[in-house]
Enzyme design. Sequence first.
Site, PDB file in Angstrom:
ATOM      1  N   CYS A   1     -76.532 -27.071  10.759  1.00  0.00           N
ATOM      2  CA  CYS A   1     -76.410 -26.164  11.892  1.00  0.00           C
ATOM      3  C   CYS A   1     -77.789 -25.973  12.511  1.00  0.00           C
ATOM      4  O   CYS A   1     -78.783 -25.835  11.800  1.00  0.00           O
ATOM      5  CB  CYS A   1     -75.858 -24.788  11.544  1.00  0.00           C
ATOM      6  SG  CYS A   1     -74.175 -24.806  10.953  1.00  0.00           S
TER       7      CYS A   1
ATOM      8  N   ARG B   1     -78.546 -31.814  13.133  1.00  0.00           N
ATOM      9  CA  ARG B   1     -78.242 -30.821  12.105  1.00  0.00           C
ATOM     10  C   ARG B   1     -76.754 -30.485  12.018  1.00  0.00           C
ATOM     11  O   ARG B   1     -76.335 -29.717  11.147  1.00  0.00           O
ATOM     12  CB  ARG B   1     -79.026 -29.535  12.367  1.00  0.00           C
ATOM     13  CG  ARG B   1     -80.527 -29.720  12.362  1.00  0.00           C
ATOM     14  CD  ARG B   1     -81.222 -28.427  12.642  1.00  0.00           C
ATOM     15  NE  ARG B   1     -81.101 -27.522  11.526  1.00  0.00           N
ATOM     16  CZ  ARG B   1     -81.954 -27.439  10.515  1.00  0.00           C
ATOM     17  NH1 ARG B   1     -83.014 -28.198  10.508  1.00  0.00           N
ATOM     18  NH2 ARG B   1     -81.755 -26.600   9.533  1.00  0.00           N
TER      19      ARG B   1
ATOM     20  N   TRP C   1     -72.348 -27.400  11.951  1.00  0.00           N
ATOM     21  CA  TRP C   1     -71.791 -28.256  10.905  1.00  0.00           C
ATOM     22  C   TRP C   1     -70.871 -27.332  10.108  1.00  0.00           C
ATOM     23  O   TRP C   1     -71.328 -26.412   9.437  1.00  0.00           O
ATOM     24  CB  TRP C   1     -72.909 -28.821  10.022  1.00  0.00           C
ATOM     25  CG  TRP C   1     -72.413 -29.835   9.034  1.00  0.00           C
ATOM     26  CD1 TRP C   1     -72.196 -31.162   9.266  1.00  0.00           C
ATOM     27  CD2 TRP C   1     -72.070 -29.608   7.656  1.00  0.00           C
ATOM     28  NE1 TRP C   1     -71.743 -31.774   8.119  1.00  0.00           N
ATOM     29  CE2 TRP C   1     -71.648 -30.850   7.120  1.00  0.00           C
ATOM     30  CE3 TRP C   1     -72.069 -28.491   6.823  1.00  0.00           C
ATOM     31  CZ2 TRP C   1     -71.243 -30.996   5.798  1.00  0.00           C
ATOM     32  CZ3 TRP C   1     -71.656 -28.635   5.502  1.00  0.00           C
ATOM     33  CH2 TRP C   1     -71.248 -29.885   5.002  1.00  0.00           C
TER      34      TRP C   1
ATOM     35  N   ASN D   1     -77.005 -19.964  10.813  1.00  0.00           N
ATOM     36  CA  ASN D   1     -77.050 -21.168   9.995  1.00  0.00           C
ATOM     37  C   ASN D   1     -77.119 -20.704   8.546  1.00  0.00           C
ATOM     38  O   ASN D   1     -78.036 -19.966   8.189  1.00  0.00           O
ATOM     39  CB  ASN D   1     -78.309 -21.980  10.383  1.00  0.00           C
ATOM     40  CG  ASN D   1     -78.624 -23.092   9.408  1.00  0.00           C
ATOM     41  OD1 ASN D   1     -77.751 -23.581   8.697  1.00  0.00           O
ATOM     42  ND2 ASN D   1     -79.884 -23.494   9.375  1.00  0.00           N
ATOM     43  N   GLY D   2     -76.152 -21.095   7.723  1.00  0.00           N
ATOM     44  CA  GLY D   2     -76.143 -20.662   6.327  1.00  0.00           C
ATOM     45  C   GLY D   2     -74.733 -20.286   5.912  1.00  0.00           C
ATOM     46  O   GLY D   2     -73.760 -20.591   6.615  1.00  0.00           O
TER      47      GLY D   2
ATOM     48  N   GLU E   1     -79.478 -47.484  -2.766  1.00  0.00           N
ATOM     49  CA  GLU E   1     -79.853 -47.007  -1.442  1.00  0.00           C
ATOM     50  C   GLU E   1     -79.178 -47.864  -0.353  1.00  0.00           C
ATOM     51  O   GLU E   1     -78.696 -47.334   0.654  1.00  0.00           O
ATOM     52  CB  GLU E   1     -81.386 -47.028  -1.302  1.00  0.00           C
ATOM     53  CG  GLU E   1     -81.941 -46.636   0.046  1.00  0.00           C
ATOM     54  CD  GLU E   1     -81.541 -45.239   0.541  1.00  0.00           C
ATOM     55  OE1 GLU E   1     -80.964 -44.470  -0.240  1.00  0.00           O
ATOM     56  OE2 GLU E   1     -81.789 -44.956   1.726  1.00  0.00           O
TER      57      GLU E   1
ATOM     58  N   LYS F   1     -76.678 -46.391   2.544  1.00  0.00           N
ATOM     59  CA  LYS F   1     -76.863 -46.610   3.991  1.00  0.00           C
ATOM     60  C   LYS F   1     -75.595 -47.204   4.596  1.00  0.00           C
ATOM     61  O   LYS F   1     -75.145 -46.790   5.657  1.00  0.00           O
ATOM     62  CB  LYS F   1     -78.030 -47.567   4.275  1.00  0.00           C
ATOM     63  CG  LYS F   1     -79.416 -47.069   4.051  1.00  0.00           C
ATOM     64  CD  LYS F   1     -79.892 -45.996   4.988  1.00  0.00           C
ATOM     65  CE  LYS F   1     -79.551 -44.633   4.474  1.00  0.00           C
ATOM     66  NZ  LYS F   1     -80.428 -43.934   3.642  1.00  0.00           N
TER      67      LYS F   1
ATOM     68  N   GLU G   1     -72.650 -44.582   4.699  1.00  0.00           N
ATOM     69  CA  GLU G   1     -72.777 -43.381   5.540  1.00  0.00           C
ATOM     70  C   GLU G   1     -72.756 -43.680   7.028  1.00  0.00           C
ATOM     71  O   GLU G   1     -72.300 -42.848   7.808  1.00  0.00           O
ATOM     72  CB  GLU G   1     -73.992 -42.531   5.146  1.00  0.00           C
ATOM     73  CG  GLU G   1     -75.329 -43.101   5.476  1.00  0.00           C
ATOM     74  CD  GLU G   1     -76.468 -42.202   4.999  1.00  0.00           C
ATOM     75  OE1 GLU G   1     -76.326 -40.987   4.988  1.00  0.00           O
ATOM     76  OE2 GLU G   1     -77.519 -42.763   4.644  1.00  0.00           O
TER      77      GLU G   1
ATOM     78  N   HIS H   1     -68.876 -55.734 -16.683  1.00  0.00           N
ATOM     79  CA  HIS H   1     -68.309 -54.634 -17.471  1.00  0.00           C
ATOM     80  C   HIS H   1     -67.252 -53.857 -16.695  1.00  0.00           C
ATOM     81  O   HIS H   1     -66.901 -52.749 -17.079  1.00  0.00           O
ATOM     82  CB  HIS H   1     -69.426 -53.703 -17.949  1.00  0.00           C
ATOM     83  CG  HIS H   1     -70.416 -54.391 -18.834  1.00  0.00           C
ATOM     84  ND1 HIS H   1     -70.111 -54.779 -20.113  1.00  0.00           N
ATOM     85  CD2 HIS H   1     -71.680 -54.815 -18.600  1.00  0.00           C
ATOM     86  CE1 HIS H   1     -71.159 -55.397 -20.640  1.00  0.00           C
ATOM     87  NE2 HIS H   1     -72.121 -55.435 -19.739  1.00  0.00           N
TER      88      HIS H   1
ATOM     89  N   LYS I   1     -78.144 -33.756   8.958  1.00  0.00           N
ATOM     90  CA  LYS I   1     -79.418 -33.882   8.244  1.00  0.00           C
ATOM     91  C   LYS I   1     -79.844 -32.502   7.750  1.00  0.00           C
ATOM     92  O   LYS I   1     -79.459 -31.498   8.323  1.00  0.00           O
ATOM     93  CB  LYS I   1     -80.463 -34.436   9.209  1.00  0.00           C
ATOM     94  CG  LYS I   1     -81.571 -35.197   8.504  1.00  0.00           C
ATOM     95  CD  LYS I   1     -82.331 -36.044   9.459  1.00  0.00           C
ATOM     96  CE  LYS I   1     -83.423 -36.805   8.771  1.00  0.00           C
ATOM     97  NZ  LYS I   1     -82.915 -37.916   7.948  1.00  0.00           N
TER      98      LYS I   1
HETATM   99  C1  F6R Z   1     -79.114 -40.318   3.291  1.00  0.00           C
HETATM  100  C2  F6R Z   1     -79.687 -39.012   3.553  1.00  0.00           C
HETATM  101  C3  F6R Z   1     -79.476 -37.940   2.548  1.00  0.00           C
HETATM  102  C4  F6R Z   1     -80.807 -37.217   2.261  1.00  0.00           C
HETATM  103  C5  F6R Z   1     -80.563 -36.023   1.329  1.00  0.00           C
HETATM  104  C6  F6R Z   1     -81.854 -35.335   0.957  1.00  0.00           C
HETATM  105  O1  F6R Z   1     -79.415 -41.225   4.303  1.00  0.00           O
HETATM  106  O2  F6R Z   1     -80.308 -38.781   4.547  1.00  0.00           O
HETATM  107  O3  F6R Z   1     -78.931 -38.439   1.379  1.00  0.00           O
HETATM  108  O4  F6R Z   1     -81.686 -38.129   1.697  1.00  0.00           O
HETATM  109  O5  F6R Z   1     -79.716 -35.118   1.964  1.00  0.00           O
HETATM  110  O6  F6R Z   1     -82.538 -34.873   2.075  1.00  0.00           O
HETATM  111  P1  F6R Z   1     -84.020 -34.371   1.966  1.00  0.00           P
HETATM  112  O7  F6R Z   1     -84.881 -35.547   1.645  1.00  0.00           O
HETATM  113  O8  F6R Z   1     -84.338 -33.787   3.307  1.00  0.00           O
HETATM  114  O9  F6R Z   1     -84.059 -33.360   0.867  1.00  0.00           O
END
Ligand code: F6R
Length: 615
Positions: free
Chosen positions: A2, A27, A73, A99-100, A488, A492, A495, A511, A610
């Site tokens: 948010c 966000r 969000w 936000n929260g 990783e 990617k 997501e 396995h 994010k």
């Molecule tokens: C994946 C991604 C998330 C962040 C995770 C931690 O592409 O962006 O998995 O890596 O939410 O975020 P931070 O690093 O901001 O704590």
Amino acid sequence: MCGIIGYIGKSEAAPILLEGLRRLEYRGYDSAGLAILNGELSLRKCKGRIANLADLIAREPVCGSIGISHTRWATHGGVTDENAHPHFDQSGKLAIVHNGVIENYQTLKDQLIAKGHFFKSQTDTEVLAHLIGIHYDALPGEASRQRLVEAVRGALKEVIGTYGIAVMHQAVPGTLVGARRGSPLVLGIGKGENFLASDVSAIVGHTREAVYLRDYDIVALDGVDFEISTVNGGTSGFEVSTVEFSEDDVSKGDYPHYMLKEIFEQPDSMANAFRGRLSTEESTAKLGGLNMTPKELRDIERIVLTGCGTACHAAMVGEYLLEHLAHIPTEVEFASEFRYRNMPMNKDTLVFAISQSGETADTLAALRESQRKGHRTLAICNNVASTIARESDGGVYMHAGPEIGVAATKSFTSQVGVLTLLGLLLGRIHHLSTSEGIQIMEELNAIPDKVRTILKQSDYIKSIAEKYSYAKAMMFLGRQFSYPVAMEGALKMKEISYIHAEGHPSAELKHGVIALISPEVPSVFIAPDDSVFDKNVSNIEEVKARKGPVIAIGTEGSTKLEKVADDVIYIPPCPDFLSPLLSVIPLQLLSYHLAVKLGCDVDKPRNLAKSVTVE
Ligand code: F6R
């Protein structure tokens, strides 16, 4: 998670708020709204992206120079127009964006309903609006800034949970009130205008002077002044900081997506992580921010690395790195598990919280839990003003510049880069020789140029992505240092392209995972020319024997791969322990190009946001 922005000044608020919301859209993008105060409160809100809100405002304009706005969000309540913020109190004279999460909202809501309150939404935020309204109405005296601040204070004492809020009241037209606990909130100081925002990127086009509010701060602002106190009624010290980056740094420039821009920034972001931290004189890394003496560093017996998502994958690379370079037992724990797990740790265990945003709720809670148990807890963060950076006992900044794309890219390589510096520093005080130190430094300094050569293959990687865009599922496989890279790569892919993807150690195939292999399920093997290369090739053969298509990431000159894999992407040679810094780049590009081919919204993948500031 948010985004909120508030404006008070002399300009028209709506365009400033809309522009700020666009910068905060990473966000959350379930719904958006704003309220403008111009004698009366005008509300515009709707589900969907900021673009929908902009269309609504174009059809139904609002005027006024005081306003608050929000991009959501969803947590409590579905994605509907009614649940979009701002929310009003019972009188309709007070508006709030939040936000929260208010954890005790249901109890409070039941009490308010019993008193005759009506709610229009399912959100926890509307309950907070009503609560502030009740406090405001109950306070004696004229309408005033102080009365609004007291009302916010009174209501916040009743709630359990997290909040970054902006509030305004029709009866107090010259005032915005903000408060925070657990969710970030920044005060932007302009000339004849002031701002509140979740993140400075929303206001950096207007001012670079900011106060990063602390938990339990309450700020009251008008166009020329502000006053900061605490929820408990005390005074709060504050510091005015100058924002390090400019508006250009938070724009896409000529790139179609932030994610692609950030992938291409990696030669520079990695160089920034190393800059000034490699001492040729002592052939070691210098990390002054750790705030630890050489003796304290030598006494470290164990290291725990914690973080979420991509940061956790960087931590997994860190585990291999620290054990390889420094021979210090290292463990990785998801921050969300660490906070509840009560891991047995002796006094000389050093804990690192790794977080790009520095605001991730689980990582922050892990940091606090670790400190509560008396462990020195350091941070590896990108956002210098973040809560994790502030609350840690020291740490290392990534200096990667703002990362706006929801999928983390450059933050991964910067986190791994910083962990390599840590490995070098700790290795040199234990067993690494001067010449080994120098060699590692030379290899590290060569990394940015090697990344540049990989980036030149973007079009080639795009052609591979298009070839495999039929896939409904993909496997990512690697061994040793390449295993976390496989994790990783899979993250990617899923997501941003919504293709089901799994990351596993290559040898785990037989396995169980191998049951999933078929001509419809391509596998991506991260198989650089390292100590387990031949073992990896055998695993590729196992997949080929089951008619599974294989894309391999290999080292230039390693021709063996061409005989076994369908497609090979080459990276320049480097020591095994540095290979994640190179091998992850083709995986980022592969997922990016594949998602674009599938028409996915790369920078705003569904259901995600994010900076995850809720648990
Ligand atoms: C994946 C991604 C998330 C962040 C995770 C931690 O592409 O962006 O998995 O890596 O939410 O975020 P931070 O690093 O901001 O704590």
